[in-house]
Write an enzyme that holds these catalytic residues in place. Structure first.
Site, PDB file in Angstrom:
ATOM      1  N   GLN A  17    -101.736  -6.684 110.527  1.00 55.33           N
ATOM      2  CA  GLN A  17    -103.206  -5.439 110.032  1.00 55.33           C
ATOM      3  C   GLN A  17    -103.770  -6.290 108.766  1.00 55.33           C
ATOM      4  OE1 GLN A  17    -102.667  -1.313 108.075  1.00 55.33           O
ATOM      5  NE2 GLN A  17    -101.611  -1.909 109.446  1.00 55.33           N
ATOM      6  N   ASN A  96    -103.934 -15.453 107.494  1.00 59.17           N
ATOM      7  CA  ASN A  96    -102.418 -14.489 107.157  1.00 59.17           C
ATOM      8  C   ASN A  96    -101.283 -15.339 107.645  1.00 59.17           C
ATOM      9  OD1 ASN A  96    -103.297 -12.636 109.017  1.00 59.17           O
ATOM     10  ND2 ASN A  96    -102.303 -10.888 107.547  1.00 59.17           N
ATOM     11  N   PHE A  97    -101.161 -16.143 107.546  1.00 62.46           N
ATOM     12  CA  PHE A  97     -99.850 -16.207 108.255  1.00 62.46           C
ATOM     13  C   PHE A  97     -98.405 -16.347 106.716  1.00 62.46           C
ATOM     14  CE2 PHE A  97    -102.824 -18.970 110.896  1.00 62.46           C
ATOM     15  CZ  PHE A  97    -102.000 -18.730 112.078  1.00 62.46           C
ATOM     16  N   GLU A 139     -96.505  -4.744 105.621  1.00 64.85           N
ATOM     17  CA  GLU A 139     -96.798  -3.825 104.473  1.00 64.85           C
ATOM     18  C   GLU A 139     -95.760  -2.805 103.520  1.00 64.85           C
ATOM     19  OE1 GLU A 139     -99.798  -1.614 104.539  1.00 64.85           O
ATOM     20  OE2 GLU A 139     -98.905  -0.393 102.924  1.00 64.85           O
ATOM     21  N   ASP A 168    -101.095  -3.342 103.291  1.00 73.56           N
ATOM     22  CA  ASP A 168    -102.103  -4.055 104.239  1.00 73.56           C
ATOM     23  C   ASP A 168    -103.589  -4.377 103.929  1.00 73.56           C
ATOM     24  OD1 ASP A 168     -99.898  -5.334 105.001  1.00 73.56           O
ATOM     25  OD2 ASP A 168     -99.789  -4.463 107.761  1.00 73.56           O
ATOM     26  N   GLY A 247    -104.237  12.196  86.643  1.00 76.48           N
ATOM     27  CA  GLY A 247    -104.967  12.089  85.605  1.00 76.48           C
ATOM     28  C   GLY A 247    -104.255  13.222  84.816  1.00 76.48           C
ATOM     29  N   GLY A 248    -105.445  13.283  83.367  1.00 78.39           N
ATOM     30  CA  GLY A 248    -104.683  14.509  82.641  1.00 78.39           C
ATOM     31  C   GLY A 248    -105.174  16.299  83.300  1.00 78.39           C
TER      32      GLY A 248
HETATM   33  N1  CAO Z   1    -101.656 -22.366 118.158  1.00 73.85           N
HETATM   34  C1  CAO Z   1    -100.319 -22.687 117.868  1.00 73.85           C
HETATM   35  N2  CAO Z   1     -99.069 -21.752 116.938  1.00 73.85           N
HETATM   36  C2  CAO Z   1     -99.923 -20.572 116.130  1.00 73.85           C
HETATM   37  C3  CAO Z   1    -101.592 -20.519 116.344  1.00 73.85           C
HETATM   38  C4  CAO Z   1    -102.207 -21.353 117.301  1.00 73.85           C
HETATM   39  N3  CAO Z   1    -103.115 -20.215 118.238  1.00 73.85           N
HETATM   40  N4  CAO Z   1    -101.356 -19.330 115.483  1.00 73.85           N
HETATM   41  C5  CAO Z   1    -100.441 -19.674 115.183  1.00 73.85           C
HETATM   42  N5  CAO Z   1     -99.127 -19.877 115.544  1.00 73.85           N
HETATM   43  C6  CAO Z   1     -97.927 -20.742 114.876  1.00 73.85           C
HETATM   44  C7  CAO Z   1     -97.746 -20.728 113.411  1.00 73.85           C
HETATM   45  O1  CAO Z   1     -98.442 -22.156 113.003  1.00 73.85           O
HETATM   46  C8  CAO Z   1     -96.590 -20.195 113.107  1.00 73.85           C
HETATM   47  O2  CAO Z   1     -96.018 -21.516 113.184  1.00 73.85           O
HETATM   48  P1  CAO Z   1     -94.673 -21.690 112.158  1.00 73.85           P
HETATM   49  O3  CAO Z   1     -93.569 -20.802 112.084  1.00 73.85           O
HETATM   50  O4  CAO Z   1     -94.215 -22.843 113.065  1.00 73.85           O
HETATM   51  O5  CAO Z   1     -95.214 -22.834 111.304  1.00 73.85           O
HETATM   52  C9  CAO Z   1     -96.233 -19.120 113.727  1.00 73.85           C
HETATM   53  O6  CAO Z   1     -97.676 -19.059 115.336  1.00 73.85           O
HETATM   54  C10 CAO Z   1     -96.400 -18.341 113.199  1.00 73.85           C
HETATM   55  O7  CAO Z   1     -96.407 -17.917 111.670  1.00 73.85           O
HETATM   56  P2  CAO Z   1     -96.000 -16.585 110.901  1.00 73.85           P
HETATM   57  O8  CAO Z   1     -94.735 -16.774 110.383  1.00 73.85           O
HETATM   58  O9  CAO Z   1     -97.330 -16.100 110.595  1.00 73.85           O
HETATM   59  O10 CAO Z   1     -96.000 -15.395 112.578  1.00 73.85           O
HETATM   60  P3  CAO Z   1     -94.457 -14.175 111.985  1.00 73.85           P
HETATM   61  O11 CAO Z   1     -94.785 -13.349 113.468  1.00 73.85           O
HETATM   62  O12 CAO Z   1     -93.081 -14.534 112.587  1.00 73.85           O
HETATM   63  O13 CAO Z   1     -94.574 -13.286 110.925  1.00 73.85           O
HETATM   64  C11 CAO Z   1     -95.914 -12.394 108.884  1.00 73.85           C
HETATM   65  C12 CAO Z   1     -95.290 -12.275 110.511  1.00 73.85           C
HETATM   66  C13 CAO Z   1     -96.848 -10.963 109.230  1.00 73.85           C
HETATM   67  C14 CAO Z   1     -94.275 -11.598 108.827  1.00 73.85           C
HETATM   68  C15 CAO Z   1     -95.901 -13.381 108.428  1.00 73.85           C
HETATM   69  O14 CAO Z   1     -97.201 -13.876 108.921  1.00 73.85           O
HETATM   70  C16 CAO Z   1     -96.819 -13.171 106.625  1.00 73.85           C
HETATM   71  O15 CAO Z   1     -95.869 -13.138 106.074  1.00 73.85           O
HETATM   72  N6  CAO Z   1     -98.023 -13.452 106.249  1.00 73.85           N
HETATM   73  C17 CAO Z   1     -98.588 -12.699 105.375  1.00 73.85           C
HETATM   74  C18 CAO Z   1     -98.709 -11.992 104.895  1.00 73.85           C
HETATM   75  C19 CAO Z   1     -99.053 -10.350 105.667  1.00 73.85           C
HETATM   76  O16 CAO Z   1    -100.672 -11.113 105.981  1.00 73.85           O
HETATM   77  N7  CAO Z   1     -98.365  -9.218 105.838  1.00 73.85           N
HETATM   78  C20 CAO Z   1     -98.957  -8.513 106.373  1.00 73.85           C
HETATM   79  C21 CAO Z   1     -98.896  -8.912 108.418  1.00 73.85           C
HETATM   80  S1  CAO Z   1     -99.620  -6.808 108.322  1.00 73.85           S
HETATM   81  O17 CAO Z   1     -98.213  -6.613 108.623  1.00 73.85           O
END
Ligand code: CAO
Length: 415
Positions: A17, A96-97, A139, A168, A247-248
Site C-alpha cells: 500500500q 518500498n521493499f 500499517e 501506509d 485543539g482548544g
Molecule cells: N523479481 C525478482 N525478485 C523480486 C522482484 C522481481 N520483480 N520484486 C521483488 N523481488 C524480491 C526482492 O528482491 C526481495 O527479495 P530478497 O528478500 O531475497 O532480497 C523479495 O522479493 C521481497 O521483498 P520484501 O522483503 O520487501 O517482501 P515481503 O513481502 O517479505 O515484505 C513488507 C513486505 C511490506 C513487510 C516489506 O516490504 C517492508 O517492510 N517494506 C518497507 C515498509 C513498507 O513499505 N511497509 C508498508 C507495506 S503496506 O502495509
C-alpha cells in the site's frame, strides 16, 4: 490539456500500500508510471482480500490506477539488464521493499548513480536509521511506533489504531512530496538524490499535536481540554483523549435520533467559543450564556461532561442530518458521522471526482477514491489499474528491444 508531471517517468518498484499510493498520485498528476512486478506473481495485493475469484482484488485495483505493468525477474541476469535499461530511461525509482532488498538485487545507490546520475531514488521504510532500521513494517506497526496508538482510544481502554491508513497512505503522501521536491531541485543541480520517508516519522508528523501536549503536560501536570480534567488523573505521558477535540475548541461525539439501531447515528459537536450564545439558544439553555459558571471558555472547562450531556439531550431529538442543518444555520461547527455506505452514495463526492466509478475488463465496474488533490491546470482522469504484465511488450519496445529479443527474454524467464 497538459498535466503537471508530463514527461516524468517513474520506475515503480512498489508493492502493497504505502509505495503504490505514492506512485498513483504521481500518475494522476501526469507521470508515466511503469510498475515493475515479479514475473508470474505480481504485487502480492493482486490476490489479497479477493472478492471475485481469479480477478485482481479491489485492494490492488484501488492503489494502482493510471499505471503500466511490466513483469521482470530482477534476480535473473538478463532481467537485471532490462531493469538497467529502465533505470537509464526513468527519472525516479520508487521502492518500498524490506530494508536491503534493493541492494541484495545488486541495485545499490552507487550502481544506480553510475547508470543514471539524474535518478532520484525514493524509498518508504518502516523506520529511519536507528535500532529498528532493519525491521519489516506494516500499517499498524507504524501507527503504534509513531505515537498514534498510544494517544488514540479511551482512557480506560487499550491503545487503538485508526481506520485511516496514516502509516501506509500517509507515508505515501510524504514520499510523493519528497519526490516532486527532489525533481524541482534537480532542475537546478542536474543531480538525483535519495528520498526517504520512514513510516514512523510520517505517523509522528501527523501526531505533532500530541508531542506538543507531552511538553505541556510535563510543564503543568494537566491539560484542561482533556476529558481527564478535572476528575481523572494524568500520568507521565499524553493520555488517550477519547473523542475530545485536538485543539482548544472542546468537542465530542454525541448521539442522534436512531442511535439505538444505527451505529453511525452520531454527530461531532464543537462548542466553539464565538457561537456559545447561539448554542445555548438552540439547546434551550439560554441562561448558560450569561451564567458565570458557563459564560467563558475557561469557566466551561470543568463542566464539559455536563455540557455535552445537555447538548446530547437535544441532538437525540434530531437525525444527524437535521442537527447538521440547524446548527449550520448558526455557524456552529459540527459534522455527521458518515458511514462508508453514505460516503459511497454521496452525489457531491462523485461530482468532484473524489469518488469515481471505474470500469475494469475482468472485474466490471467498481468504486474508488479519486485524486483528493485538485489542480486547476492539471485535471485528473482516473483510469483502471493494469493487468499483470499488460504493458511488458509495449515498454520493452519503447526501450528499443526487437520482437525477437523480447521473445528470447520471455523464453529465458527474464520477463
Ligand atoms: N523479481 C525478482 N525478485 C523480486 C522482484 C522481481 N520483480 N520484486 C521483488 N523481488 C524480491 C526482492 O528482491 C526481495 O527479495 P530478497 O528478500 O531475497 O532480497 C523479495 O522479493 C521481497 O521483498 P520484501 O522483503 O520487501 O517482501 P515481503 O513481502 O517479505 O515484505 C513488507 C513486505 C511490506 C513487510 C516489506 O516490504 C517492508 O517492510 N517494506 C518497507 C515498509 C513498507 O513499505 N511497509 C508498508 C507495506 S503496506 O502495509
Amino acid at each position: 490539456m497538459s498535466k503537471a508531471l508530463d514527461g516524468v517517468r517513474i520506475l515503480d518498484f512498489t508493492h502493497v500500500q504505502s509505495g503504490p499510493t505514492c506512485t498513483q498520485l504521481l500518475a494522476w498528476f501526469g507521470a508515466d508510471v511503469i510498475k515493475v512486478e515479479r514475473a508470474g506473481a505480481g504485487d502480492i495485493t493482486r490476490e489479497q482480500l479477493r472478492d471475485i475469484p481469479d480477478v485482481d482484488s479491489l485492494y490492488f485495483t484501488m492503489l494502482n490506477h493510471n499505471k503500466r505493468s511490466v513483469t521482470i525477474d530482477t534476480k535473473n541476469p538478463e532481467g537485471k539488464l532490462v531493469l538497467e535499461a529502465l533505470i537509464q530511461k526513468c527519472d525516479v525509482l520508487v521502492e518500498n521493499f524490506a530494508p536491503g532488498a534493493l541492494d541484495r538485487m545488486g541495485f545499490t545507490w552507487e550502481r544506480i548513480q553510475e547508470l543514471n546520475p539524474r535518478m532520484i531514488v525514493a524509498s518508504v521504510k518502516g523506520f529511519g536509521p536507528g535500532p529498528y532500521e532493519d525491521c519489516k513494517v506494516y500499517e499498524n506497526v507504524a501507527q503504534c511506533a509513531g505515537g498514534a496508538a498510544s494517544t488514540t482510544g479511551f482512557d480506560d481502554g487499550p491503545p487503538v489504531v485508526s481506520g485511516a491508513q496514516i502509516g501506509d497512505s500517509g507515508t505515501g503522501l510524504h514520499l510523493a512530496l519528497g519526490i516532486v521536491t527532489a525533481l524541482y531541485q534537480r532542475t537546478l543541480t542536474g543531480r538525483g538524490q535519495k528520498v526517504l520517508a520512514a513510516m514512523q516519522d510520517g505517523v509522528l508528523n501527523l501526531c505533532r499535536v500530541k508531542l506538543r501536549d507531552q511538553q505541556r503536560l510535563e510543564r503543568t501536570g494537566t491539560m484542561k481540554e482533556y476529558p481527564q480534567y478535572p476528575n481523572g488523573t494524568f500520568g507521565e505521558a499524553v493520555p488517550r483523549a477519547g473523542n475530545a477535540s485536538g485543539g482548544g475548541q472542546p468537542g465530542w461525539i454525541l448521539k442522534c435520533k436512531g442511535w439505538e439501531t444505527d451505529p453511525n447515528a452520531y454527530i461531532y459537536f464543537i462548542t466553539q467559543a464565538p457561537v456559545w450564545a447561539k448554542i445555548c439558544n438552540v439547546i434551550g439553555k439560554e441562561e448558560w450564556a450569561t451564567d458565570p459558571n458557563y459564560a467563558t471558555p475557561a469557566a466551561r472547562l470543568p463542566h464539559l461532561k455536563d455540557i455535552f450531556a445537555e447538548i446530547e439531550r437535544w441532538t437525540m431529538t434530531k437525525t444527524k442530518f437535521e442537527a447538521m442543518q440547524i446548527l449550520n444555520k448558526y455557524d456552529i461547527p459540527c459534522g455527521p458521522i458518515l458511514s462508508m455506505k453514505e460516503i459511497a452514495e454521496e452525489p457531491s463526492l462523485r461530482k468532484t471526482g473524489t469518488i469515481v466509478e471505474v470500469d475494469h475488463p475482468t472485474r466490471g465496474k467498481y468504486l474508488t477514491v479519486g485524486n483528493p488533490i485538485k489542480l486547476s491546470d492539471s485535471p485528473t482522469e482516473v483510469t483502471r489499474s493494469p493487468l499483470l504484465g499488460e504493458h511488458t511488450e509495449e515498454v520493452m519496445t519503447e526501450l528499443g528491444y526487437s520482437p525477437e529479443q523480447i521473445s528470447a527474454l520471455r523464453t529465458a524467464g527474464a520477463i
